[in-house]
Design an enzyme around this catalytic site. Sequence first.
Site, short mmCIF file in Angstrom:
data_model
loop_
_atom_site.label_atom_id
_atom_site.label_comp_id
_atom_site.label_asym_id
_atom_site.label_seq_id
_atom_site.Cartn_x
_atom_site.Cartn_y
_atom_site.Cartn_z
N SER A 90 0.81 -1.17 -0.16
CA SER A 90 0.01 0.06 0.04
C SER A 90 1.03 1.03 -0.08
CB SER A 90 -0.88 0.01 1.21
OG SER A 90 -0.18 0.07 2.45
N LYS A 108 -5.71 3.29 9.22
CA LYS A 108 -4.90 4.30 8.64
C LYS A 108 -5.27 5.51 9.06
CE LYS A 108 -2.95 0.97 5.20
NZ LYS A 108 -2.81 0.83 3.89
#
Length: 810
Positions: A686, A729
């Site tokens: 990611s 996140k």
Amino acid sequence: MTDRKKGKMAPEDPAAAADGQAPAPYIPLRDVVIMPGVETKLVVGRPHSVAALAKAQGDGDGLAVFVTQRRGEVDQPRLKDLYSHGCLARIVRDEEGDGGVHAIVVEGFERVEILRLAAGAERSRIECVYRVRPTTGADGAEARELADRLRALLPPQARRVKASDLGRFADLVALDIAGTLGVAGMQGILEASEVSARLRLLLAHCDQERDIDHMAESLLNRSDYDAEAHRREYLQRKAVDIQRSMGEEAAADLEELTRKVEEAGMSAEARAKCGEELARLGTMPSMSPEGSAIRSYLDFMLELPWRERSAGEISLKEARRLLDERHHGLGKVKARILEHIAVQQQVGAGRGSVLCFVGPPGVGKTSLGEVIAAALGRRFARVSLGGIHDESTLRGHRRTYIGSMPGRILKVMAETGVRNPVIMLDEIEKLGRGHNGDPMATLLEIIDPEQNRHFSDHYIEVDFDLSEVMFIATANSMEPMYDALEDRMEFIHLPGYVDGEKIEIARRHLLPRQQEAAGLGGCELEIGDDTLRDLIHSYTFEAGVREFDRCLGRLMRRTVLEQERAGEREAPPQLAIGTAKAREILKAPWLPNDLQREDRPGVVNSLVVMNDMFGDVHQIDGVAIAGDKGVRQTGNMEPMLAQSAETAEAVLRASHARYGLAEDYFDRNGIHVHWPIVDASGDGNSAGLALFVLLVSAANGIPVRMDTAMTGAINLRGEACIVGGLREKLMGACRRGVKRVLFPQIQERELQDVPQEIKEQLELVPVKTVAEVLKHALTRLPAPAKPPARKERRPAPPPGQPPARPPLGA
């Protein structure tokens, strides 16, 4: 230690105290008889005896009745367990040792007869009513004649006993030969108040001992006497008697075991297996090792719940109340649990999918399982699977091995005692594989409703039905999960808590519990939200609330310590703790916000998810180096992250001119990328967008905005691709003070799961391509590179003619 004056007490003094049958403390004795006129050392440790000892010394006279028990193994004797006569004695010395045991010295005075225990619930435990039995016939002619005969029979060491009082003489002789008299013989001497009766008992005992000695001496003098053969014959007779007695007990025990097996409700297979073991047990000596192993096997089989079930009613209303009471937030999780319980209530069975709660530590996974068990009216048990590498830990050992034991699952079933408990399989992803079988495959059989109806444990050697058990699993992450195991479970993700949720949890649950634990439950605590938020940001680094709870506990304990130092014993009616006070107690924050805050080239904020599902911001560093070639990486070189760097480099090389780079830039220059040394292996690929921004920034010297963080994978077309852990996140970005987050536009639908508190604090920018990312991440966009000047090509000469020479000076 207390010493009482050792003075000769007149016999009439204790008698006078008992003329009115006044109660006195009594102390039961094991295997010892106190005689008048003699000092005896004793050890007192039973609560009843210690209380009686304190009562005797508290009254001031130190007198107590010491009476011997008929059976020494009785720990709390009643009146029928005591001899009818004892000795009234004064406690001369009392020394208390470790564990409340007292070493005492007592001096006997009078023979007494126990009439009854004193009335009253408390007094009957430590006091009795007695009557003094005075000595009679001490000066009679018969007593003197018996005493002379006794002196002639005594051994030389006993003949030295001198006493003008024949009663005392008899008592001293009894004490001297107490080893052969025994407790019963000594008690007979004590109960004989007439001196002649005591002497006759002693003469009879001495005559018997003398006859035994003469018989032994004559046998030894015979030439045909074989002492060793006589000893063997005696031992054989004793062994036969013991075996006969043990055989009767073993037969009764075997009959009792057979009855229990028949009444246990076992399956036909298990009942047949137990019958075989009972038959083997009946042919073995009771003390043989194999017999003990069979007995242990049968005992465990009887402990297993073959037919017992929890009969509690399923309550959806109670489940909703417990979930709201014990857990704040977690709306979607609670809704899924209530759906599961509602289905159980509707179908009346427990054969649903296996729920697996996935989330970081401290978010309440185990307590959710307890709520489900309470709502279903079932018993709850927890099995920790972390670190198991041996299949036999779950399936049990075969009984051919020494020290074999059943598996952990059947042990839990025996502990719960029902066929339908709720069993939580904790940390299922930490189940390992070793050289002794595959415990992961065994777990598949345990939780699969199509297989666990006939679960086979190596120890019991028969099938056991686990189909009625409701299994619930927990895991911190799904990455190391066995594929077949993952296919059999339904995963419910428990994200970490945001600041507002942690503060609410602290006020509802953590602070009241810590106040009560520190003894401050009665005071009114004033602690502001700003103080709690400072604790969360400066002293904890977690998705759950465990460390936060420890911080609150330290605050409470230090407050109590300061009160003790100030001499204040009672909790104050009000207690206020501000941010400055909390920092003074907890010292300097151990979590400094070390992120680079100044915009600069070659530094990018990348959002990552740790292995414990905790979101965070990691700054990736990069620097352009002239004379080097390509992209070099150091630090946390996880394979997926390295692939992200290669993909970002390929996208940049393919469109180098658009992003201000010459075609041969990477042939003349290199970029060194450094990853933080942290455990972010669960983050996958990611970081593709962040790496592309880093390469463009380092190559062009353009600063990156430090108030912006990003997450997203990248493909070779430069498009932002989907990533996992978006909610975690965003929480990490909020916790680290980031103002804006760039994420793949394809994941915009996931924002509905993000708490409103996070949406209000962050500017969320969805992006589709790397070009859009650069617009938001860089302080300015790079100027496109000019294509290189093309060289003028001279026309080729006609065939057969040499090439034209350039003019001089050209």
